[in-house]
Enzyme design. Structure first.
Site, mmCIF file in Angstrom:
data_model
loop_
_atom_site.group_PDB
_atom_site.id
_atom_site.type_symbol
_atom_site.label_atom_id
_atom_site.label_comp_id
_atom_site.label_asym_id
_atom_site.label_seq_id
_atom_site.Cartn_x
_atom_site.Cartn_y
_atom_site.Cartn_z
ATOM 1 N N LYS A 115 -2.364 0.585 -5.390
ATOM 2 C CA LYS A 115 -2.600 -0.645 -6.167
ATOM 3 C C LYS A 115 -4.067 -0.874 -6.478
ATOM 4 C CE LYS A 115 -0.805 -3.702 -3.272
ATOM 5 N NZ LYS A 115 -0.077 -2.905 -2.289
ATOM 6 N N ASN A 138 -5.149 -9.522 -5.484
ATOM 7 C CA ASN A 138 -5.350 -9.082 -4.105
ATOM 8 C C ASN A 138 -6.715 -8.411 -3.941
ATOM 9 O OD1 ASN A 138 -4.158 -8.962 -1.588
ATOM 10 N ND2 ASN A 138 -3.282 -6.943 -1.900
ATOM 11 N N HIS A 184 5.368 -3.280 5.404
ATOM 12 C CA HIS A 184 5.499 -4.719 5.692
ATOM 13 C C HIS A 184 6.934 -5.113 6.057
ATOM 14 C CE1 HIS A 184 1.497 -5.201 4.111
ATOM 15 N NE2 HIS A 184 1.859 -4.773 2.928
#
Length: 448
Positions: A115, A138, A184
């Protein structure tokens, strides 16, 4: 203030930015953080006369909100969040809130890996093309803070699954999904499908003339693509086969075809090396083509991009041993890519460990077998790593600090070896975050 009361939970970059934007838009704002706030953030809140509290959540000041903006780091299962939901109150993310106040075109990137690299690469490309563009999500400065004070025509936003979870009406103009691998899972009830659904939220609200850019070599993406109805233009990228519209490899040439436009570039001219980075470069090349940037701008951007700190970042060579900082590898798949891109046999001293998010180390077995000569654990509890690799790697040692890990790796190394910090874990047991871990590693290398 007539707009209602907004309570922001979490006082990091995202939360403070959201609080400032809410204040600028005339809301009654309050920010609450269970931890301690950084001095710089306290100064910002004071400057904008935003009341806040730290090291506690005072429920009567929170449960009277019209809307709650939650920082991505706060899990859904936190007791306060459960209470807010039981009351039927709306919880959104900073991205959702900021999106209401900008008409800029948004290019949004998500995926388990790559990302930050892809977001930074696309931003680099748009800047080079002379577009008026901001970088957020982010990464970098808070999107909300920029929306409050800047007037960009475009935003390139890196979006984590936690940010996507709090997004409902927000819409990307170009949505990029790089890949989906287990990560996650501790935040998603250990159910892979919950995490997958979260990633696919990036496609919500896409319209016919919007674009969805995705990896057609990624099994999980493809299995789920068939389940959702997408009105957007679908632009896949693949290293396995040719696609009609999107990006693919023609021999050693990266090729993009899109709406009658074509772009080509030899893979060996890409500044980012390794198979995974070809995917990242493909996603960026499609984005540039969709935006009708000139081919020479796309080519130049892909060949002179400098990479991202803490992502396969070469640090130094000391007595013939190369040290590489891949602290951003906080999951198994990132580390798989890092090991895959290492050249040579049995010449990697691998520094691994931290907070394990439900890791299955078996997927790394063949790479570790082939490339790793010693493992240096850097974490509080390394039992799982020992168990996974004890029959494969003769030397596995434990360390409790970046300095120790670097020193022990150096002692184990010989000329031509690589010391690779690629932890495959979160950093919260010994460090503030992956950046802190990476910086301490680099300092320790420089001090050898």
């Amino acid at each position: 203030m007539g707009n209602g009361r907004i309570v922001v939970l979490g006082g990091g970059e995202s939360g403070v930015g959201a609080a400032v934007l809410a204040k600028e838009k005339g809301f009654d704002v309050f920010l609450s953080d269970l931890g301690a706030l950084k001095d710089s953030y306290k100064e910002t809140l004071t400057k904008f006369s935003i009341p806040f509290e730290e090291k506690q959540h005072t429920e009567e000041l929170i449960l009277n909100a019209t809307e709650i903006i939650k920082s991505p780091g706060i899990p859904e299962k936190a007791p306060l969040i459960k209470k807010i939901k039981d009351k039927g109150m709306k919880i959104i993310s900073e991205i959702e809130f900021a999106g209401r106040y900008t008409n800029a075109k948004t290019i949004c990137i998500t995926g388990s890996n790559g990302k930050t690299t892809t977001t930074s690469l696309i931003y680099h490309m748009l800047k080079k093309a002379g577009l008026n563009v901001g970088l957020g999500g982010n990464i970098g400065k808070s999107f909300a803070y920029q929306v409050a004070f800047e007037n960009y025509d475009y935003y390139v936003l890196e979006l984590s699954s936690f940010q996507l979870d709090g997004m409902y009406d927000f819409k990307a103009d170009i949505a990029v999904l790089l890949n989906i691998t287990p990560d996650h899972l501790d935040r998603y009830e250990y159910k892979m499908q919950n995490y997958v659904d979260s990633k696919f939220r990036i496609t919500q609200n896409l319209k016919e003339n919007d674009c969805f850019i995705f990896c057609s070599d990624d099994e999980v993406t493809m299995e789920n693509l068939e389940k959702i109805v997408l009105r957007a233009r679908l632009l896949p990228f693949s290293q396995e086969f040719e696609v009609e519209e999107g990006a693919y490899l023609d021999g050693e040439t990266l090729t993009v075809k899109c709406a009658g436009l074509e772009f080509e570039m030899p893979v060996d001219e890409l500044s980012l090396k390794g198979k995974h980075n070809v995917y990242n470069s493909m996603a960026a090349a499609i984005t540039g083509t969709v935006l009708e940037l000139r081919n020479d701008v796309i080519r130049k951007s892909l060949s002179d991009f400098q990479g991202v700190e803490h992502r396969l970042e070469p640090v130094l060579r000391v007595r013939g041993i190369t040290f590489i900082n891949d602290s951003k590898a906080t999951n198994i798949n990132s580390t798989w890519y890092a090991l895959e891109s290492m050249k040579g046999r049995q010449n990697v001293i691998w520094i691994v460990g931290g907070v394990d998010k439900g890791n299955d180390y078996s997927t790394l077995a063949s790479l570790v077998n082939e490339k790793v000569k010693a493992i240096v654990c850097l974490g509080v509890d390394n039992a799982k790593i020992h168990e996974a690799f004890k029959d494969m790697v003769p030397t596995i040692i434990d360390t409790q600090s970046a300095e120790d890990a670097v020193l022990e790796s150096y002692k184990l190394g010989a000329e031509g070896d690589v010391v690779l910090l690629s932890p495959a874990c979160a950093s919260f047991d010994l460090f503030e975050n992956y950046e802190d871990r990476g910086r301490k590693f680099k300092n320790a290398v420089r001090n050898l």
